[in-house]
Design a protein around this motif. Sequence first.
Motif, PDB file in Angstrom:
ATOM      1  N   ASP A   1      37.065 -50.738 -75.840  1.00 52.59           N
ATOM      2  CA  ASP A   1      36.945 -49.881 -77.012  1.00 52.59           C
ATOM      3  C   ASP A   1      35.530 -49.376 -77.258  1.00 52.59           C
ATOM      4  O   ASP A   1      35.269 -48.769 -78.297  1.00 52.59           O
ATOM      5  CB  ASP A   1      37.459 -50.607 -78.251  1.00 52.59           C
ATOM      6  N   ALA A   2      34.623 -49.610 -76.320  1.00 55.11           N
ATOM      7  CA  ALA A   2      33.271 -49.059 -76.464  1.00 55.11           C
ATOM      8  C   ALA A   2      33.334 -47.543 -76.354  1.00 55.11           C
ATOM      9  O   ALA A   2      33.813 -47.005 -75.354  1.00 55.11           O
ATOM     10  CB  ALA A   2      32.353 -49.631 -75.396  1.00 55.11           C
ATOM     11  N   ASP A   3      32.872 -46.846 -77.382  1.00 50.52           N
ATOM     12  CA  ASP A   3      32.925 -45.380 -77.351  1.00 50.52           C
ATOM     13  C   ASP A   3      31.585 -44.758 -76.964  1.00 50.52           C
ATOM     14  O   ASP A   3      31.480 -43.533 -76.832  1.00 50.52           O
ATOM     15  CB  ASP A   3      33.400 -44.806 -78.680  1.00 50.52           C
ATOM     16  N   LEU A   4      30.563 -45.596 -76.766  1.00 54.00           N
ATOM     17  CA  LEU A   4      29.287 -45.147 -76.207  1.00 54.00           C
ATOM     18  C   LEU A   4      28.788 -46.247 -75.273  1.00 54.00           C
ATOM     19  O   LEU A   4      28.609 -47.393 -75.699  1.00 54.00           O
ATOM     20  CB  LEU A   4      28.258 -44.883 -77.300  1.00 54.00           C
ATOM     21  N   VAL A   5      28.591 -45.895 -74.009  1.00 55.70           N
ATOM     22  CA  VAL A   5      28.095 -46.847 -73.015  1.00 55.70           C
ATOM     23  C   VAL A   5      26.880 -46.216 -72.344  1.00 55.70           C
ATOM     24  O   VAL A   5      26.922 -45.046 -71.940  1.00 55.70           O
ATOM     25  CB  VAL A   5      29.169 -47.178 -71.954  1.00 55.70           C
ATOM     26  N   VAL A   6      25.797 -46.982 -72.233  1.00 55.15           N
ATOM     27  CA  VAL A   6      24.557 -46.478 -71.648  1.00 55.15           C
ATOM     28  C   VAL A   6      24.123 -47.411 -70.520  1.00 55.15           C
ATOM     29  O   VAL A   6      24.098 -48.629 -70.692  1.00 55.15           O
ATOM     30  CB  VAL A   6      23.421 -46.410 -72.699  1.00 55.15           C
ATOM     31  N   LEU A   7      23.812 -46.833 -69.372  1.00 56.08           N
ATOM     32  CA  LEU A   7      23.277 -47.628 -68.261  1.00 56.08           C
ATOM     33  C   LEU A   7      22.381 -46.756 -67.409  1.00 56.08           C
ATOM     34  O   LEU A   7      22.431 -45.519 -67.483  1.00 56.08           O
ATOM     35  CB  LEU A   7      24.399 -48.211 -67.394  1.00 56.08           C
ATOM     36  N   GLY A   8      21.549 -47.399 -66.591  1.00 51.70           N
ATOM     37  CA  GLY A   8      20.676 -46.697 -65.668  1.00 51.70           C
ATOM     38  C   GLY A   8      21.170 -46.830 -64.248  1.00 51.70           C
ATOM     39  O   GLY A   8      21.773 -47.841 -63.879  1.00 51.70           O
ATOM     40  N   ASN A   9      20.912 -45.800 -63.434  1.00 50.53           N
ATOM     41  CA  ASN A   9      21.304 -45.849 -62.024  1.00 50.53           C
ATOM     42  C   ASN A   9      20.459 -44.881 -61.202  1.00 50.53           C
ATOM     43  O   ASN A   9      20.625 -43.675 -61.334  1.00 50.53           O
ATOM     44  CB  ASN A   9      22.787 -45.505 -61.870  1.00 50.53           C
ATOM     45  N   PRO A  10      19.550 -45.410 -60.334  1.00 50.59           N
ATOM     46  CA  PRO A  10      19.215 -46.819 -60.179  1.00 50.59           C
ATOM     47  C   PRO A  10      18.598 -47.380 -61.456  1.00 50.59           C
ATOM     48  O   PRO A  10      18.015 -46.657 -62.254  1.00 50.59           O
ATOM     49  CB  PRO A  10      18.238 -46.830 -59.016  1.00 50.59           C
ATOM     50  N   THR A  11      18.760 -48.683 -61.615  1.00 49.48           N
ATOM     51  CA  THR A  11      18.396 -49.324 -62.866  1.00 49.48           C
ATOM     52  C   THR A  11      16.919 -49.711 -62.880  1.00 49.48           C
ATOM     53  O   THR A  11      16.421 -50.286 -61.932  1.00 49.48           O
ATOM     54  CB  THR A  11      19.260 -50.578 -63.072  1.00 49.48           C
ATOM     55  N   ASN A  12      16.275 -49.363 -63.959  1.00 53.95           N
ATOM     56  CA  ASN A  12      14.913 -49.811 -64.236  1.00 53.95           C
ATOM     57  C   ASN A  12      15.041 -50.986 -65.211  1.00 53.95           C
ATOM     58  O   ASN A  12      15.622 -50.803 -66.291  1.00 53.95           O
ATOM     59  CB  ASN A  12      14.138 -48.657 -64.867  1.00 53.95           C
TER      60      ASN A  12
END
Length: 468
Positions: free
Chosen positions: A244-255
Amino acid sequence: MITVGVGASTGVSAEEVLAAVDAVLPPDAGPVELATLDARAAEPGLREAAALRGWPLTGHPAPVLAAVPVPASSARVAAAVGTGSVAEAAALLGGGRLVVGKTVRGRVTVAVAEDVDLRHHGDAEVGPGLVDLAVNVRADAPPAWLRAVLHEALDASAGYPDPRPARVAVAAAHGRDPAQVLLTAGAAETFTLLARALTPRRAVVVHPSFTEPEAALRAAGHPVERLLLTAPAYRLDPAAVPDDADLVVLGNPTNPTSVLHPADTVAALARPGRVLVVDEAFADSVPGEPASLAHRADLPGVLVVRSLTKTWGLAGLRVGYALGPADLVAALAAQQPHWPVSTPALAALVACSTDRARAEADAVARQLAVHRRALIDALPAGVTVVGDPASAFVLLHVPGGARVRGRLRAEGWAVRRGDTFPGLTGDHLRVAVRDPGTSGAFATALAAILGGVSADLPALHALAEESR
């Protein structure tokens, strides 16, 4: 700020509360606040304890606390009050790092979290006379041809900026419609725009990662949940992201881990009703950009954030862009002032979007891979490379890392501390990839320092235990 989460029985006294808190507060603790379940915040003993010390006291609803990941959750407590954790969840809700886990003292349960400085970045580590391994910006950039473009654009800066050529150029580079392109004053601006434009019900930030997205969301008043990836690989498992997460944030490639998640793994997080923000500020540091979603206009709700800072050495120019659905791009653009991107920055966007420039960026990425291997091969025994690095930096685990970082600085080397990234510790150091000569000299200095620090480690561990 130190947050002490408090769980207490009905009728608890102020003396009991303060005795429990004093028993776990770190030495020389800074400002303190108390946090608890909203139903407990009205307890006279808790209120009196807070008033006696001048500490703020905040109560949180049980459903909010129940959503906070904690090390020790109790089914019995959940059945009684609606959340499996009160003390740890209340301490961690503000985004800090747990330094004292759930501790029971009579009728009071306490836990302690300290703030993580989400606004700390590598530029704070550098200084005159230091070799910069703390900032992940290409050392030999911008190239001469790009400098010429910037100089010409500066001469043309008497008029107001016209973003249309840059928007068209960026769109063409990624096979997008210009309406799907947002031009920004650096990639970081996008995170502030998101925090202003959206009202997420459940925002999840995948960590360890760049901290500006979470900082921007919290500054705008949005609660944030952290999904901490598991060491040592720090690989993304889409199933771990709440449905149910309506906003997901991630890095790629990840810092700061330099880990590259496969494109299909990241794309699996996209779904209707969710905004998936993928920070690809370092995507062009990987040859061929195999994991990039920049061209995936078919994925619902995906916003890809890009930057010219790293490969092209333009950190001071503040130039970036985002790619996403036209309606989301329009909502973000509505939060910008007029003329948000300068004429030189727009000229850089056009120039760096050409086929020739993109081919040069790919060649730089291939050379970077060779230089990264040279750095890793030169590292001394006792240093562990975390994960499988794929970008312009490597994350190291170094025993006694905080002291090692200080000694490196004294020897003329600036590296990025790891303990301001959620999920990492003071024993983590992020090191930028430079030419093999620089990396070799750094490895030699590190080896010499570790030889001295290793003798101090028992004392360091003893100090760490005493502070708990």
